[in-house]
Design a protein around this motif. Structure first.
Motif: not given
Ligand code: NI
Ligand code: OOG
Length: 457
Positions: A62, A222, A224, A263, A293
């Motif tokens: 993501h 970011h 992920t 997470q 992340e």
């Molecule tokens: Ni995120």
């Protein structure tokens, strides 16, 4: 013709190439994820892959982006629609956070089961709420809105190609390439100079506001990857000398079923940017706003399951306050979980706390109660993976990566937002995630009923 899902898969890859070249620690993260996933899959066998094939999990990503106005959000929606990514869910991070995170968000993702299976790429998308007086006074609001209105994040050619891709359900090779190039570029870190004074003014209020409204372009914040064992990943990243945030956000590690989303993240290094100073000079400087992340996905919870989860989070907070120093959130949460959450998938199903799909087998049914059908093996339940986000974790991710809390005055008036209002601004229907999961579960039940030739109670 390149179909929608292939456009999406290629888009995710292009963004990863670009982001990886911009933030090298991303490659380390992806490498460690791959090792952990391979090892977990072989150590746990089928049980380890109950929430997704190794192919899907390894490819799954993501992203997160941030925009400054309803107009920009509506344009993002057009671009993502070309990739079969539709807005799902409403997140208010202003309330989920105690510090200065003046945004509301949604996530763009595929919504069909088959589309998710082909490539589940999703992008958490936040919009700055410039009219919220708790963060911005009238003068700052006006300057922010003027600054944002004057920039162009997505050009006319990109938007036209995106619309065409939606209409046709894909694009020919040449247009597909053009769309992918333009879309990826619109999330590249800009080399255009940043006005130092304006950026600093905003940063005092909110680092998030500065990252959105203090720069002339947007960028991917970011990207992920998904991991099958986030505790192992966390330990390995630390062993490599990468300083992770203090805690894994979301549910604790425990022996029962994994639910929702866990997470964690690390702050990326400072990145070189170009600034224009008050005296007109242009100089190099640096900013540290992006991060890495990683996430582990669990079972989607029903509305009742989610209410229980939210209550447990409050309970964990309360016990942590009582416990004082020494106790970690994960330990306290584990204790609360053990007291309150079913320890088996079967009980999650029967207490209607989690979403599952059901499949009829060759075993002859005895009775029509769901419980009996599952017990006899006439029906098999498979968990539906949570495809969305958690507001509190999202706020935690935003916050834990900011060096400064910013300012916030809760005596001032906020600005009301909810899913319907954001839908209106986006110019597209924002799906309710619970409805999507429930529809998937119901569909499988109807199909199972048809095969078994009975009505399931
Ligand atoms: Ni995120
Ligand atoms: C988004 C933070 C939220 C998540 O995974 O919860 C998020 C951002 O930093 O822009 O990505």
């Amino acid at each position: 013709m390149v179909p929608t899902w292939q456009l999406r898969a290629r888009f995710a890859l292009r963004l990863a190439e670009m982001y990886g070249s911009e933030v090298p620690a991303y490659h380390t993260l992806v490498d460690v994820c791959r090792d952990v996933n391979d090892e977990t899959a072989s150590a746990r066998g089928e049980a380890g892959l109950r929430l997704g094939s190794i192919e899907r999990v390894t490819a799954e990503r993501h992203g997160a982006i941030r925009v400054g106005s309803p107009r920009e959000l509506a344009q993002v929606a057009r671009v993502f629609a070309a990739f079969g990514m539709l807005p799902v869910g409403f997140y208010d991070l202003r309330d989920a956070s105690k510090s200065s995170v003046p945004v509301v968000s949604t996530a763009f993702r595929p919504i069909d089961r088959d589309e998710l299976a082909r490539n589940p790429f999703r992008v958490f998308t936040s919009m700055l709420v410039t009219e919220d007086r708790r963060f911005f006074d009238a003068e700052t609001q006006e300057r922010l809105e003027a600054f944002i209105a004057a920039r162009e994040l997505f050009g006319p050619e990109l938007l036209a190609l995106a619309d065409q891709a939606v209409l046709q359900g894909g694009l020919d090779d040449v247009d597909a390439d053009r769309l992918l190039g333009l879309a990826t570029d619109s999330f590249r870190l800009t080399a255009e100079p940043i006005d130092r004074d304006w950026y600093d003014t905003l940063e005092t209020i909110s680092a998030v506001a500065a990252d959105i409204g203090g720069v002339p372009a947007t960028h991917i914040n970011h990207l992920t990857p998904r991991v099958l064992d986030i505790d192992e990943l966390y330990a390995r990243m630390q062993a490599r000398g990468i300083a992770m945030i203090d805690e894994i956000q979301g549910p604790p590690a425990w022996e029962g079923p994994d639910v929702l989303l866990r997470q964690t993240s690390f702050r990326a290094l400072a990145e070189e940017r170009v600034f224009r100073h008050a005296d007109g000079s242009v100089q190099r400087g640096s900013l540290r706003v992006r991060f890495g992340e990683v996430e582990q996905r669990g079972i989607a919870l029903t509305r009742a399951g989610r209410e229980l989860y939210d209550r447990l989070v409050v309970e964990v907070d309360a016990r942590l306050r009582q416990a004082g120093d020494g106790a970690t959130r994960q330990e306290v949460a584990r204790e609360v979980w053990r007291e309150s959450l079913p320890r088996t998938e079967r009980d999650l199903v029967l207490q209607e706390l989690g979403y599952f799909t059901f499949r009829a087998t060759e075993v002859a049914p005895d009775g029509s109660a769901l419980k009996d059908l599952l017990e006899s093996g006439a029906l098999v339940a498979e968990p539906i993976v949570y495809e969305d986000f958690l507001p509190r974790s999202a706020a935690g991710i935003f916050q834990s990566n900011l060096s400064d809390e910013g300012t916030r005055d809760d005596d001032q008036a906020g600005a009301d937002y909810d899913l319907p209002r954001l839908s209106e601004l986006v110019g597209a229907h924002i799906h309710d995630p619970f409805d999507l999961y429930a529809a998937q579960q119901d569909e499988s039940l109807r199909e199972a009923e048809r095969q078994l030739g009975l009505r399931i109670d």
